[in-house]
Design a protein around this motif. Structure first.
Motif, PDB file in Angstrom:
ATOM      1  N   UNK A   5      36.416   1.039  39.894  1.00 29.16           N
ATOM      2  CA  UNK A   5      36.078   0.787  38.498  1.00 29.16           C
ATOM      3  C   UNK A   5      36.165   2.083  37.720  1.00 29.16           C
ATOM      4  N   UNK A   6      36.865   2.031  36.620  1.00 28.06           N
ATOM      5  CA  UNK A   6      36.982   3.208  35.768  1.00 28.06           C
ATOM      6  C   UNK A   6      35.618   3.595  35.213  1.00 28.06           C
ATOM      7  N   UNK A   7      35.355   4.902  35.112  1.00 26.79           N
ATOM      8  CA  UNK A   7      34.078   5.310  34.514  1.00 26.79           C
ATOM      9  C   UNK A   7      34.010   4.856  33.058  1.00 26.79           C
ATOM     10  N   UNK A   8      32.912   4.289  32.670  1.00 28.03           N
ATOM     11  CA  UNK A   8      32.781   3.746  31.316  1.00 28.03           C
ATOM     12  C   UNK A   8      31.323   3.722  30.913  1.00 28.03           C
ATOM     13  N   UNK A   9      31.109   3.439  29.650  1.00 26.48           N
ATOM     14  CA  UNK A   9      29.755   3.247  29.145  1.00 26.48           C
ATOM     15  C   UNK A   9      29.669   1.849  28.534  1.00 26.48           C
TER      16      UNK A   9
END
Length: 325
Positions: A5-9
């Motif tokens: 999973x791509x790092x995200x907020x």
């Protein structure tokens, strides 16, 4: 199994109220309101209009520097108003700003309509065309304000754009290409004469090479512009049709990656670029119709990493025509 999973907020929650309350526009797009800042109702849809602003200043600068016809300078100013009006509309979702956005699109296209139909016409024809186009713009303005139906504006804009595009293609093929062919045939007859010098034959071949190259590049510009424009239109329609699903996907992948799923933002970027291609093509076409093919050239170093411009021709050296690809 571990999933990558791509790092995200996470997306902040959308807000019902913001700095520009209340919402008075007849349209509210798929981007959720006031989730990023209280000062912009649709932040991505607002910021993507900076493409219009940048390209407008590029076009205005080139018109002033290279002496293009004044109608194109006015058109680029209208193009700037389109981008600025759209920025204000999406930031505020106010009905007056919606009218600035949408009607400036109509007015700028009407300018191109007039430029397309009035060229090399008698003054009385220019006047009649101007009055007809002005009357059409006034009718669209009043009827749209009466209906307040966005589909009317969208259809009117699409029809005007199609008319201008088809008319310009017609002019390019009927007014220019037959002229090139006729001149080529005349050159062949002259070349058969012993009175024709070798230098004259070289110059005639240079002109024929130049003419074929110009037509090829013009069609490439048309293909690029239409592909980009229609691609943006397609993404915008997907955004409208599958809005709820796309909103779910945005929240699932989070920020900043969810921004890539803002279809209306892509519409701004792609239609802004597509419209710029068309105006630049119109500038070049006008110079060719005015018999200035040797005075101006296309500057487009790379199809995918640069934008086209029409500049004063400094490539003709020692009787040859250096093609700028």
């Amino acid at each position: 199994m571990v999933q990558f999973r791509l790092p995200s907020i996470p997306y902040p929650p959308a807000q019902d109220h913001g700095y520009w309350d209340p919402i008075t526009s007849t349209l509210d797009w798929c981007e959720e309101n006031y989730y990023a800042t209280t000062y912009s109702a649709e932040i991505v849809n607002s910021v993507t209009n900076l493409m219009f602003v940048w390209l407008a200043f590029v076009g205005i600068y080139n018109c002033l520097r290279h002496g293009h016809d004044r109608i194109f300078l006015i058109t680029f100013i209208g193009y700037l108003i389109v981008g600025s009006g759209s920025f204000a509309f999406h930031s505020t979702l106010k009905y007056p700003m919606q009218l600035v956005d949408e009607l400036s699109m109509i007015y700028t296209t009407c300018l191109m309509t007039w430029a397309t139909f009035e060229h090399k016409r008698p003054i009385w024809v220019k006047t009649v065309v101007a009055l007809l186009v002005a009357g059409l713009a006034l009718f669209i303005t009043l009827y749209y304000h009466y209906l307040q139906d966005p589909s009317f504006h969208q259809n009117a804009y699409a029809i005007l754009t199609a008319v201008v595009l088809i008319r310009s293609m017609y002019i390019m093929e009927v007014n220019i290409r037959p002229h090139f062919r006729k001149r080529h045939q005349e050159h062949e007859k002259v070349q058969a004469s012993k009175a024709t010098s070798e230098a004259e034959k070289l110059e005639e071949r240079r002109q024929d090479d130049r003419d074929r190259w110009i037509l090829k590049k013009m069609w490439i510009m048309i293909a690029f512009g239409l592909t980009i424009f229609l691609g943006g239109f397609g993404l915008w329609n997907l955004d409208n049709i599958y809005c709820q699903k796309i909103r779910t996907w945005r929240h699932e992948i989070g920020l900043p990656w969810g921004i890539l799923l803002e279809g209306h933002g892509w519409w701004h970027l792609m239609t802004g670029l597509g419209a710029y291609f068309y105006i630049v093509w119109g500038i070049w076409l006008r110079h060719c119709l005015n018999g200035k093919s040797d005075q101006y050239q296309l500057s487009w170093p790379s199809y995918f990493t640069s934008i086209p411009r029409i500049v004063r021709d400094e490539t003709r050296q020692n009787g040859t025509y250096k093609k700028n690809s």
